[in-house]
Design a protein around this motif. Structure first.
Motif, PDB file in Angstrom:
ATOM      1  N   LEU A  32       0.861  -1.179   0.000  1.00 33.17           N
ATOM      2  CA  LEU A  32       0.000   0.000   0.000  1.00 33.17           C
ATOM      3  C   LEU A  32       0.898   1.231   0.000  1.00 33.17           C
ATOM      4  O   LEU A  32       1.851   1.311   0.786  1.00 33.17           O
ATOM      5  N   GLN A  33       0.602   2.169  -0.879  1.00 32.47           N
ATOM      6  CA  GLN A  33       1.394   3.404  -0.903  1.00 32.47           C
ATOM      7  C   GLN A  33       0.522   4.554  -1.368  1.00 32.47           C
ATOM      8  O   GLN A  33       0.025   4.554  -2.492  1.00 32.47           O
ATOM      9  N   GLU A  34       0.302   5.488  -0.457  1.00 29.65           N
ATOM     10  CA  GLU A  34      -0.593   6.615  -0.731  1.00 29.65           C
ATOM     11  C   GLU A  34      -1.950   6.065  -1.166  1.00 29.65           C
ATOM     12  O   GLU A  34      -2.591   5.351  -0.410  1.00 29.65           O
ATOM     13  N   ASP A  35      -2.398   6.336  -2.392  1.00 26.04           N
ATOM     14  CA  ASP A  35      -3.702   5.834  -2.834  1.00 26.04           C
ATOM     15  C   ASP A  35      -3.591   4.582  -3.696  1.00 26.04           C
ATOM     16  O   ASP A  35      -4.572   4.159  -4.308  1.00 26.04           O
ATOM     17  N   ARG A  36      -2.425   3.974  -3.753  1.00 28.88           N
ATOM     18  CA  ARG A  36      -2.217   2.817  -4.623  1.00 28.88           C
ATOM     19  C   ARG A  36      -2.178   1.525  -3.810  1.00 28.88           C
ATOM     20  O   ARG A  36      -1.711   1.501  -2.680  1.00 28.88           O
ATOM     21  N   THR A  37      -2.643   0.458  -4.439  1.00 33.38           N
ATOM     22  CA  THR A  37      -2.632  -0.870  -3.825  1.00 33.38           C
ATOM     23  C   THR A  37      -2.124  -1.879  -4.837  1.00 33.38           C
ATOM     24  O   THR A  37      -2.539  -1.869  -5.999  1.00 33.38           O
ATOM     25  N   VAL A 231       2.330  -0.878   4.452  1.00 35.24           N
ATOM     26  CA  VAL A 231       2.342   0.480   3.904  1.00 35.24           C
ATOM     27  C   VAL A 231       3.792   0.858   3.641  1.00 35.24           C
ATOM     28  O   VAL A 231       4.652   0.719   4.517  1.00 35.24           O
ATOM     29  N   GLU A 244      -0.601   8.620   7.269  1.00 36.26           N
ATOM     30  CA  GLU A 244      -0.662   7.366   6.514  1.00 36.26           C
ATOM     31  C   GLU A 244      -0.811   6.164   7.446  1.00 36.26           C
ATOM     32  O   GLU A 244      -1.542   5.215   7.138  1.00 36.26           O
ATOM     33  N   ARG A 247      -4.487   6.342   8.416  1.00 36.06           N
ATOM     34  CA  ARG A 247      -5.420   6.108   7.307  1.00 36.06           C
ATOM     35  C   ARG A 247      -5.498   4.638   6.936  1.00 36.06           C
ATOM     36  O   ARG A 247      -6.581   4.111   6.634  1.00 36.06           O
ATOM     37  N   HIS A 248      -4.360   3.964   6.952  1.00 31.63           N
ATOM     38  CA  HIS A 248      -4.330   2.547   6.562  1.00 31.63           C
ATOM     39  C   HIS A 248      -4.557   1.611   7.743  1.00 31.63           C
ATOM     40  O   HIS A 248      -4.625   0.392   7.561  1.00 31.63           O
TER      41      HIS A 248
END
Length: 509
Positions: A32-37, A231, A244, A247-248
């Motif tokens: 998971l990174q920022e808005d990417r999966t 993350v 972050e 959020r995750h």
């Protein structure tokens, strides 16, 4: 370890492990990174396409490929693409510059070099060309990786005991050493970490360290074995990264002792009872000594468990604390070794001795055969340079490094013993104790400390009075105190660079 994780842990190669996990849980997220999966299935598929693109560029099994890339999804994909091809990859920490990078490229004889272009204001591509690197290509953004049809690929490697990794020691006192690893040694290291922490597929981990560090595959193996995501932080700094984590819903965080201290500093800014990261249940890490007071402070103030381990570039995971260990063992030891890791203590007669290691997670040696010959004893144990002992329960206690033993008037003094006590002083944020040359004593004890914001200025008299009250022997008391704004640290796990302190304060008295 679960039955699935145990079965996956028998994989011969990292690529086989990635394929087996993808077949088992293709749609579960891994990164998971920022808005990417990225899911496990996508990791396999994207890595195969990247491997085909690399094959089209001329990368073959055994080709040496260096990469100096930040902690990004693309970096993991590229690394697994190289594992799919059976190339020899040599990761380089992205903060390194001409001297270290040039040395790594020359010694490894790298035929290709992947860089991030301009990253954090530094032109890595320009440096690569300046150093005369071969096969330079950029691999940073989502669309930057080589791409091709997997139909062109040869069969994946079947042997996990060939050297396919060259990692680099920090080179803090001399040129770095090229450490030789196999897929199996990295799987063994990651399995030790996974087994000790008792994680589940419901956990969410975090990578706040450079993926190019030996901890990169160590952690990734754990994700593949247990099927949970992490993350990724391209740039870790607090308090900025906290959003972050929250959020995750990160449940497992850490890195090293310096990371624990940074989390604690942020926790102390909040009202009592308010958790810094509500979902966090475990801090875990290694890479540097952990004073017992840090353990107690994390548990008391952050409301989560802390487990600490012992590893090095040559052996990515040696021992690890487990959440079900006793408080005493979690606070004062480095945990226990996994099955298959042999620890030998070359006892010096004091109950402590040099730690020596043998097992599947131990590296194959170094690029330089002379360094390899000097690193192993006659029974094939790796000589670590660390000093410690094993308790009756099988837990390892580290008391310092051979180079970190201060010899004052013929008496051996452990720097770590003094550091652990200094961490209990409310006016000390962090501390490093070093031996300095002294005409009368041979070496004198010097304490170098950081102070937390708002603390009363420390004096040598106040420090020695505190240490006396803690029961420290008179001959171990510091004879010099230096207060600094920040201790010098490396850029990977924020380990204190004591050689810089010795260089700065080594004036004969």
């Amino acid at each position: 370890m679960t039955d699935t994780a145990h079965t996956l842990g028998t994989s011969r190669t990292l690529w086989e492990l990635a394929e087996r996990r993808a077949a088992h849980t293709p749609d579960r997220p891994v990164l998971l990174q920022e808005d990417r999966t990225l899911t496990f299935g996508e990791l396999r598929d994207r890595a195969e396409r990247c491997a085909a693109g690399l094959y089209g560029m001329g990368v073959r099994p055994g080709t040496v490929v260096a990469w100096q890339l930040p902690t990004r999804i693309e970096t993991a994909v590229l690394s697994f693409a190289l594992a799919r091809l059976g190339a020899v990859q040599t990761p380089v920490i992205p903060f390194y510059r001409d001297r270290e990078v040039g040395f790594a490229l020359r010694e490894s004889k790298a035929e290709f070099f992947a860089v991030p272009g301009v990253w954090r204001g530094f032109d890595h591509t320009g440096m690569a060309h300046r150093l005369g690197a071969r096969g330079v290509f950029e691999a940073y953004g989502p669309e930057s990786l080589p791409d091709g049809d997997p139909a062109v690929l040869p069969p994946p490697p079947a042997n996990g005991t060939d050297v396919r990794w060259i990692y680099w020691t920090s080179g803090t006192t001399s040129d770095p050493k090229g450490v030789l690893h196999t897929d199996r040694s990295l799987i063994a290291g990651g399995s030790c970490l996974a087994h000790a922490l008792h994680l589940t597929e419901d956990d969410i981990g975090s990578m706040a360290f450079p993926y190019a560090h030996i901890a990169g595959p160590d952690y990734t193996v754990m994700l593949l074995l247990y099927g949970f995501p992490a993350v990724m932080f391209e740039q870790f700094a607090l308090p900025g990264a906290l959003a972050e984590y929250r959020r995750h819903g990160v449940t497992v965080a850490g890195g090293s002792t310096a990371f624990y201290s940074m989390f604690l500093a942020e926790q102390r800014k909040l009202p009592p009872g308010e958790k810094l990261i509500p979902s966090l249940r475990l801090l875990a890490g290694g890479g540097a000594p952990k004073p017992p007071e840090i353990y107690h402070a994390v548990v008391r103030e952050m409301g989560c468990q802390l487990t600490h381990g012992y590893g090095m570039t040559e052996v990515p995971m040696i021992t690890m604390g487990s959440p079900d260990d006793t408080v005493e063992n979690l606070a004062t030891t480095e945990g226990r070794p996994p099955e298959g890791m042999e620890i030998r203590i070359a006892d010096d007669g004091s109950g402590n001795g040099e730690v020596r290691l043998r097992g599947e997670a131990v590296c194959q040696g170094y690029l330089d055969p002379a360094q390899t010959a000097a690193a192993f004893d006659e029974d094939g144990f790796l000589v670590t340079g660390d000093v410690g002992h094993v308790t009756a329960s099988g837990h390892l206690v580290l008391t310092g490094r051979i180079k970190d033993i201060i010899i004052r008037k013929g008496e051996n003094i452990s720097a770590k013993e003094i550091e652990d006590l200094l961490h209990e002083h409310p006016g000390v944020g962090d501390a490093a104790v070093i031996g300095l040359p002294d005409a009368e004593r041979g070496e004198r004890v010097c304490a170098v400390v950081e102070q937390p914001p708002g603390a009363e200025p420390l004096t040598l008299a106040a420090v020695t009075e505190f240490l006396r009250a803690q029961g420290l022997s008179v001959h171990k008391l510091p004879e010099q105190l230096e207060v600094v704004e920040a201790l010098p640290r490396n850029e990977t796990l924020r380990k204190v660079l004591k050689y810089r302190l010795r260089e700065r304060y080594s004036v004969m008295k």
